[in-house]
Design a protein around this motif. Structure first.
Motif, PDB file in Angstrom:
ATOM      1  N   ALA A  23      13.822  -0.817   3.646  1.00 35.38           N
ATOM      2  CA  ALA A  23      12.926  -1.956   3.837  1.00 35.38           C
ATOM      3  C   ALA A  23      11.569  -1.676   3.218  1.00 35.38           C
ATOM      4  CB  ALA A  23      12.792  -2.258   5.331  1.00 35.38           C
ATOM      5  N   LYS A  24      11.086  -0.414   3.387  1.00 33.92           N
ATOM      6  CA  LYS A  24       9.798  -0.079   2.794  1.00 33.92           C
ATOM      7  C   LYS A  24       9.866  -0.160   1.279  1.00 33.92           C
ATOM      8  CE  LYS A  24       9.087   3.826   5.061  1.00 33.92           C
ATOM      9  NZ  LYS A  24       8.376   5.051   5.492  1.00 33.92           N
ATOM     10  N   ASP A  25      10.963   0.345   0.675  1.00 37.35           N
ATOM     11  CA  ASP A  25      11.103   0.293  -0.770  1.00 37.35           C
ATOM     12  C   ASP A  25      11.109  -1.147  -1.262  1.00 37.35           C
ATOM     13  OD1 ASP A  25      11.224   3.002  -0.724  1.00 37.35           O
ATOM     14  OD2 ASP A  25      13.376   3.150  -1.101  1.00 37.35           O
ATOM     15  N   ALA A  26      11.773  -2.035  -0.536  1.00 38.15           N
ATOM     16  CA  ALA A  26      11.872  -3.424  -0.949  1.00 38.15           C
ATOM     17  C   ALA A  26      10.530  -4.132  -0.886  1.00 38.15           C
ATOM     18  CB  ALA A  26      12.885  -4.159  -0.078  1.00 38.15           C
ATOM     19  N   ASP A  27       9.580  -3.573  -0.162  1.00 40.43           N
ATOM     20  CA  ASP A  27       8.285  -4.217  -0.004  1.00 40.43           C
ATOM     21  C   ASP A  27       7.147  -3.380  -0.579  1.00 40.43           C
ATOM     22  OD1 ASP A  27       7.167  -6.583   0.838  1.00 40.43           O
ATOM     23  OD2 ASP A  27       6.522  -5.785   2.769  1.00 40.43           O
ATOM     24  N   ALA A  28       7.484  -2.279  -1.256  1.00 37.70           N
ATOM     25  CA  ALA A  28       6.453  -1.386  -1.780  1.00 37.70           C
ATOM     26  C   ALA A  28       5.665  -2.052  -2.894  1.00 37.70           C
ATOM     27  CB  ALA A  28       7.091  -0.096  -2.293  1.00 37.70           C
ATOM     28  N   ARG A  29       4.399  -1.642  -2.994  1.00 40.57           N
ATOM     29  CA  ARG A  29       3.515  -2.204  -4.000  1.00 40.57           C
ATOM     30  C   ARG A  29       2.781  -1.080  -4.727  1.00 40.57           C
ATOM     31  NH1 ARG A  29       5.316  -6.208  -1.392  1.00 40.57           N
ATOM     32  NH2 ARG A  29       4.470  -8.331  -1.383  1.00 40.57           N
ATOM     33  N   LEU A  30       2.305  -1.409  -5.933  1.00 39.68           N
ATOM     34  CA  LEU A  30       1.638  -0.416  -6.770  1.00 39.68           C
ATOM     35  C   LEU A  30       0.424  -1.037  -7.442  1.00 39.68           C
ATOM     36  CD1 LEU A  30       1.623   2.375  -8.304  1.00 39.68           C
ATOM     37  CD2 LEU A  30       3.017   1.234 -10.054  1.00 39.68           C
ATOM     38  N   VAL A  31      -0.700  -0.335  -7.384  1.00 39.97           N
ATOM     39  CA  VAL A  31      -1.880  -0.680  -8.169  1.00 39.97           C
ATOM     40  C   VAL A  31      -2.183   0.523  -9.061  1.00 39.97           C
ATOM     41  CG1 VAL A  31      -4.336  -1.275  -8.138  1.00 39.97           C
ATOM     42  CG2 VAL A  31      -2.779  -2.258  -6.425  1.00 39.97           C
ATOM     43  N   LEU A  32      -2.097   0.319 -10.355  1.00 47.09           N
ATOM     44  CA  LEU A  32      -2.402   1.354 -11.345  1.00 47.09           C
ATOM     45  C   LEU A  32      -3.752   1.023 -11.966  1.00 47.09           C
ATOM     46  CD1 LEU A  32      -1.684   3.758 -13.203  1.00 47.09           C
ATOM     47  CD2 LEU A  32      -0.455   2.120 -14.667  1.00 47.09           C
ATOM     48  N   VAL A  33      -4.644   1.997 -11.994  1.00 39.80           N
ATOM     49  CA  VAL A  33      -5.998   1.777 -12.501  1.00 39.80           C
ATOM     50  C   VAL A  33      -6.324   2.861 -13.530  1.00 39.80           C
ATOM     51  CG1 VAL A  33      -8.425   1.408 -11.922  1.00 39.80           C
ATOM     52  CG2 VAL A  33      -6.647   0.923 -10.213  1.00 39.80           C
ATOM     53  N   THR A  34      -6.943   2.459 -14.638  1.00 43.90           N
ATOM     54  CA  THR A  34      -7.439   3.435 -15.605  1.00 43.90           C
ATOM     55  C   THR A  34      -8.931   3.236 -15.823  1.00 43.90           C
ATOM     56  OG1 THR A  34      -6.706   1.976 -17.416  1.00 43.90           O
ATOM     57  CG2 THR A  34      -5.268   3.806 -16.826  1.00 43.90           C
ATOM     58  N   LEU A  35      -9.629   4.374 -15.938  1.00 45.48           N
ATOM     59  CA  LEU A  35     -11.061   4.400 -16.266  1.00 45.48           C
ATOM     60  C   LEU A  35     -11.160   5.015 -17.656  1.00 45.48           C
ATOM     61  CD1 LEU A  35     -10.994   4.180 -13.125  1.00 45.48           C
ATOM     62  CD2 LEU A  35     -13.063   5.568 -13.092  1.00 45.48           C
ATOM     63  N   ASP A  36     -11.502   4.229 -18.628  1.00 47.87           N
ATOM     64  CA  ASP A  36     -11.440   4.680 -20.011  1.00 47.87           C
ATOM     65  C   ASP A  36     -12.385   5.857 -20.257  1.00 47.87           C
ATOM     66  OD1 ASP A  36     -11.662   4.778 -22.953  1.00 47.87           O
ATOM     67  OD2 ASP A  36     -10.585   2.872 -22.887  1.00 47.87           O
ATOM     68  N   GLY A  37     -11.798   6.979 -20.691  1.00 45.74           N
ATOM     69  CA  GLY A  37     -12.567   8.101 -21.208  1.00 45.74           C
ATOM     70  C   GLY A  37     -13.516   8.779 -20.246  1.00 45.74           C
TER      71      GLY A  37
END
Length: 364
Positions: A23-37
């Motif tokens: 159930a957790k996998d089916a509702d998992a979320r991801l925020v990927l952030v990059t700070l350039d250089g």
């Protein structure tokens, strides 16, 4: 009775931890952030006292010295969220002064190859220019957007307009809000952001100010509720190229504040609280000090050590304080790490991509 936001977040985290793994996998979320250089040196050492005292690089010397140099902890003064929250509750890799290592694995050491590596898990030797054009490689964002449960639930908001090519929007059809080209507004806040963006002087033709990227990212979280959001900030690189060390420091602290606001927004929303992993990294480092003003530049071969980077992660499955031993953590491992955080088998995406970082708790 209306519950306080902090209590809602705590309850959501409790319920999430009690949910079955499927159930957790089916509702998992991801925020990927990059700070350039943003260099690992500034991240882990804080402001460089010599550069911060150089009148050619800093406009208001007393203010920069007060805020970033004459402080108990220079690293903490520059990026308090990354050190006080992420490093303590998750992982912060790349402090070479204390035995931690992170690096890009491509041999170019600048933005397009770096972002391709982060987002595909592979190095493409054919990408040797920021003007490469549309990316023939399928990014993890494009792949996810075609999977059941993720279709229409992947978004990207970036300061640099070249992400339209990096994410190959013509083929991928990903919703990408990039650079100064404001999308058609869907909400009152987006209308305001677009108007202010249009009325703001432009320092760089292809890179908008991060405050607009951040505003659009927050609005996407609130309005779109994506399962996967990619946010790319750019000022930490562009002010450095301009030779403005003062503005580079200010941009780093401001962007750290943006990260804090993203995380607090996620924790206050039951759709995300206790379900979301945030991964934060950079596309390249900066040159070492063996050349005058090396900190302004990056790229192989002339700018040594600008392959050196850093990677951070925080979320329900991340083991706090996890270490990577036996070599450097690679930028090519970020895509698979994000997929594992979502409960997916990264080999279904690309078995030749870099493997996930060993930063997960047992059972994740």
């Amino acid at each position: 009775m209306k519950l306080p936001n902090a209590l809602i977040a705590a309850l959501a985290l409790t319920f999430a931890s009690a949910m079955p793994a499927a159930a957790k996998d089916a509702d998992a979320r991801l925020v990927l952030v990059t700070l350039d250089g943003l260099s690992w040196q500034e991240l882990f050492r804080g402001a460089d006292p010599g550069r911060a005292a150089d009148k050619a690089l800093v406009e208001d010397l007393p203010a920069i010295r007060r805020d970033f140099v004459d402080v108990p902890d220079r690293a903490l003064a520059l990026t308090p969220f990354l050190h006080n929250v992420v490093a303590k509750q998750g992982v912060l890799l790349g402090d070479r002064d204390h035995g931690s290592c992170a690096a890009v694995t491509n041999d170019q050491w600048f933005s397009y190859p770096g972002y391709n590596e982060i987002l595909t898990g592979r190095v493409d030797p054919a990408i040797d220019s920021n003007e490469h054009g549309p990316n023939k490689n399928v990014t993890v964002l494009e792949w996810l957007n075609g999977r059941p449960g993720f279709q229409g639930k992947v978004r990207a908001v970036t300061s640099w307009n070249v992400f339209s090519d990096i994410l190959s929007v013509g083929r991928s059809k990903l919703p990408v809000n990039a650079g100064w080209a404001a999308p058609a507004p869907r909400t009152a806040m987006e209308k305001t952001l677009g108007r202010l963006q249009d009325q703001t002087p432009r320092r760089w033709a292809g890179v908008r100010f991060d405050v607009f990227t951040h505003g659009y990212a927050l609005e996407s979280l609130k309005h779109d509720k994506p399962r996967v959001l990619y946010v790319s900030y750019g000022e930490t690189d562009d002010f450095a190229h301009d030779g403005r060390y003062d503005q580079t420091l200010i941009a780093a602290r401001r962007t750290d504040g943006f990260l804090a606001e993203l995380w607090s927004t996620l924790q206050a929303d039951p759709a995300y609280a206790g379900k979301t992993t945030m991964i934060i990294t950079t596309d390249h480092g900066r040159a070492n000090d063996t050349k005058p003003d090396g900190w302004k530049s990056h790229g192989k071969p002339q700018w040594a050590d600008s392959n050196q980077s850093w990677i951070a992660a925080i979320g329900p499955g991340i083991k706090a304080g996890a270490k990577v031993t036996g070599g450097c953590a690679g930028a090519n491992q970020v895509a698979a790490t994000g997929l594992q955080a979502l409960g997916l088998d990264w080999k279904d995406f690309d078995p030749q991509a870099g493997a996930p970082l060993p930063i997960f708790r047992a059972g994740n």
